[in-house]
Design an enzyme around this catalytic site. Structure first.
Site, short mmCIF file in Angstrom:
data_model
loop_
_atom_site.label_atom_id
_atom_site.label_comp_id
_atom_site.label_asym_id
_atom_site.label_seq_id
_atom_site.Cartn_x
_atom_site.Cartn_y
_atom_site.Cartn_z
N HIS A 1 6.52 -1.82 3.26
CA HIS A 1 6.36 -3.22 3.66
C HIS A 1 5.51 -3.96 2.65
CE1 HIS A 1 3.21 -0.87 5.65
NE2 HIS A 1 2.45 -1.96 5.67
N ASN B 1 0.84 -1.19 0.00
CA ASN B 1 0.00 0.00 0.00
C ASN B 1 0.88 1.25 0.00
OD1 ASN B 1 -2.26 -1.70 0.29
ND2 ASN B 1 -2.00 -1.74 2.50
N HIS C 1 3.00 -7.13 2.03
CA HIS C 1 2.11 -8.09 2.67
C HIS C 1 2.11 -9.37 1.85
CE1 HIS C 1 -0.18 -5.25 5.33
NE2 HIS C 1 0.26 -4.38 4.43
N VAL D 1 1.36 2.39 8.34
CA VAL D 1 2.71 2.51 8.88
C VAL D 1 3.61 2.94 7.73
CG1 VAL D 1 4.64 1.32 9.99
CG2 VAL D 1 2.30 0.72 10.61
#
Length: 116
Positions: A101, A88, A103, A97
């Site tokens: 990252h 995202n 997922h 956050v």
């Protein structure tokens, strides 16, 4: 962007996490809120806020994110049945956050990416 996100604190061992993979560049752990039977966050240890902040110098570590995802998918037994990798970018996409990252989601039929 704020430095020292919750992910940075996990990387620095200031907060606990169920780590399932770690090397010099990458850490992978289970999130607090699982979105699928298998849900792993795969994170570069270098603090990069969003995809928009990636530089050419980050190409190797970003490639490594996907290699780690492949390894974890195989270890979790979902490589053959299928899994989803998502990243995202900013608020409208659901990034909460601001430390880049990936997922890794699987272990069940995930359905369509988005409902219309």
């Amino acid at each position: 962007m704020e430095k020292g996100s919750v992910f940075t604190k996990i990387i620095n061992k200031e907060l606990p996490a169920k780590v399932i993979y770690e090397d010099d560049d990458i850490i992978a752990f289970l999130p607090l809120r699982l979105q699928a039977r298998v849900h792993v966050l795969i994170i570069p240890k270098k603090e990069i806020h969003t995809v928009n902040d990636i530089t050419e110098n980050d190409a190797l570590v970003l490639g490594k994110l996907f290699l780690v995802a492949k390894k974890i998918a195989k270890e979790q037994g979902i490589a053959k049945t299928g899994y989803r990798l998502t990243m995202n970018v900013n608020e409208d996409a659901g990034q909460s956050v601001f430390h880049l990252h990936l997922h890794l989601l699987g272990g069940e039929n995930l359905g369509p990416m988005m409902k219309k």
